[in-house]
Design an enzyme around this catalytic site. Sequence first.
Site, PDB file in Angstrom:
ATOM      1  CD  GLU A  17      35.303  25.031  27.647  1.00 10.20           C
ATOM      2  OE1 GLU A  17      34.907  25.047  26.462  1.00 10.20           O
ATOM      3  OE2 GLU A  17      35.066  24.103  28.447  1.00 10.20           O
ATOM      4  CD1 TRP A  47      39.862  33.818  29.506  1.00 10.54           C
ATOM      5  CD2 TRP A  47      41.816  34.849  29.858  1.00 10.54           C
ATOM      6  NE1 TRP A  47      40.179  34.522  28.363  1.00 10.54           N
ATOM      7  CE2 TRP A  47      41.378  35.160  28.562  1.00 10.54           C
ATOM      8  CE3 TRP A  47      43.027  35.378  30.314  1.00 10.54           C
ATOM      9  CZ2 TRP A  47      42.100  35.986  27.698  1.00 10.54           C
ATOM     10  CZ3 TRP A  47      43.745  36.194  29.444  1.00 10.54           C
ATOM     11  CH2 TRP A  47      43.284  36.499  28.170  1.00 10.54           C
ATOM     12  CD  GLU A  74      25.033  35.062  44.966  1.00  8.77           C
ATOM     13  OE1 GLU A  74      24.777  34.907  46.174  1.00  8.77           O
ATOM     14  OE2 GLU A  74      24.284  34.662  44.052  1.00  8.77           O
ATOM     15  NE  ARG A 111      29.146  38.119  38.742  1.00  9.67           N
ATOM     16  CZ  ARG A 111      28.280  37.277  38.204  1.00  9.67           C
ATOM     17  NH1 ARG A 111      27.211  36.910  38.893  1.00  9.67           N
ATOM     18  NH2 ARG A 111      28.469  36.803  36.991  1.00  9.67           N
ATOM     19  CB  ILE A 169      45.546  64.652  39.345  1.00 12.53           C
ATOM     20  CG1 ILE A 169      44.073  65.067  39.502  1.00 12.53           C
ATOM     21  CG2 ILE A 169      46.409  65.331  40.403  1.00 12.53           C
ATOM     22  CD1 ILE A 169      43.432  64.587  40.789  1.00 12.53           C
ATOM     23  N   GLY A 207      51.682  64.709  32.627  1.00 10.43           N
ATOM     24  CA  GLY A 207      52.624  63.898  31.876  1.00 10.43           C
ATOM     25  C   GLY A 207      53.335  62.865  32.725  1.00 10.43           C
ATOM     26  CD  GLU A 228      35.321  36.339  39.698  1.00 10.71           C
ATOM     27  OE1 GLU A 228      34.690  35.550  38.980  1.00 10.71           O
ATOM     28  OE2 GLU A 228      36.162  35.973  40.514  1.00 10.71           O
TER      29      GLU A 228
END
Length: 401
Positions: free
Chosen positions: A131, A160, A256, A259, A353, A356, A379
């Site tokens: 929320e 979300w 769970e 995740r 690596i 720019g 999560e």
Amino acid sequence: MARLAQTAGLTDIQQEILSTVRDFVDKEIIPVATELEHRDEYPQAIVDGLRELGLFGLMIPEEYGGLGESLLTYALCVEEIARGWMSVSGIINTHFIVAYMLKQHGTQEQKDHFLPRMAAGDIRGAFSMSEPALGSDVSAITSKAVKDGEEYVLNGQKMWLTNGGTSSLVAVLVRSDEGHPEGTAPHKSMTTFLVEKEPGFGEVRPGLTIPGKIDKMGYKGVDTTELIMDGLRIPADRVLGGVTGRGFYQMMDGVEVGRVNVAARGCGVAQRAFELGVSYAQQRHTFGKQIAQHQAIQFKLAEMATKVEAAHAMMVNAARKKDSGERNDLEAGMAKYLASEYCKEVVEDAFRIHGGYGFSKEYEIERLYREAPMLLIGEGTAEIQKMIIGRRLLEEYRFQG
């Protein structure tokens, strides 16, 4: 290209599924992911392809039209998909969590009604706990359900929701004080409701509004939304499991396995970042030789590859633990924590690596650099994972004095 993060002990069927998904990712996702992401465009053609492959029913039992595969198989598929574009794995994940919660906790009528259509991809799932003022404290939920005859009336604002607009079934966690006296612990007075709706934005059913997509730094393409309930009426038979007060435990069971999914996403994104980094290091020349020949770059590549391997191993261990029927909150928390942190580090090293050019939208690493941070909070944040891990370690290693 030789691949890191191989998984030992897979069956022929698992290897065939992963090979099919890998080919799909290489041919259908990677070539278009960056363009779609920059336009923040929902990847409908990709989702349709995944539906044809049967991935929406990957873990749904065969009796309901699914493939009946394990969490490990699912996690390895997610790893491959996230390697192509993390947003696509998010579309699958929320659907999977709702299907898993139905399979584990739903009434027989709820399973019969929803799971076959979820396996076919005709119903797309989303789930909603958070929320606007909630953060990680699930016990502070203020959205509420009040019993009214054979229905419940839901009011409140949720935040979300991945797939909030494109989904047609949302598992929503709210407070339900009915049957729970004052003073009951907050987590014992929460209920999960199965809310059916029309896909889209605006008022998607009477009393339920999906305002629109939240504009995000990364994780684009997939729709992330709010959900507003204002007098939303839900039949009593759409309480998950048919009994109020069990919603917190049902959601935590779903989170769970979620995740493990986020850990798999971290592994996939890190794998792709390594591939981009090691490839670019052999194309770019400085001081008369490939930058891959410079010791500093070789050190980076060595560290990146080691992190990819370590995160993958922990993710596989967490998935296998859950598949065995054992409690895996410790392993899932460790895997999610390590994989998301290592993913961030591997992506940043690949970005360095590229020099720019990594800052240019023409290069894929720019997209990964914006996507990786979401895994640090999705999560449960790193701090939440460490709290879970610490508490579980104290349970396992209780001082005997």
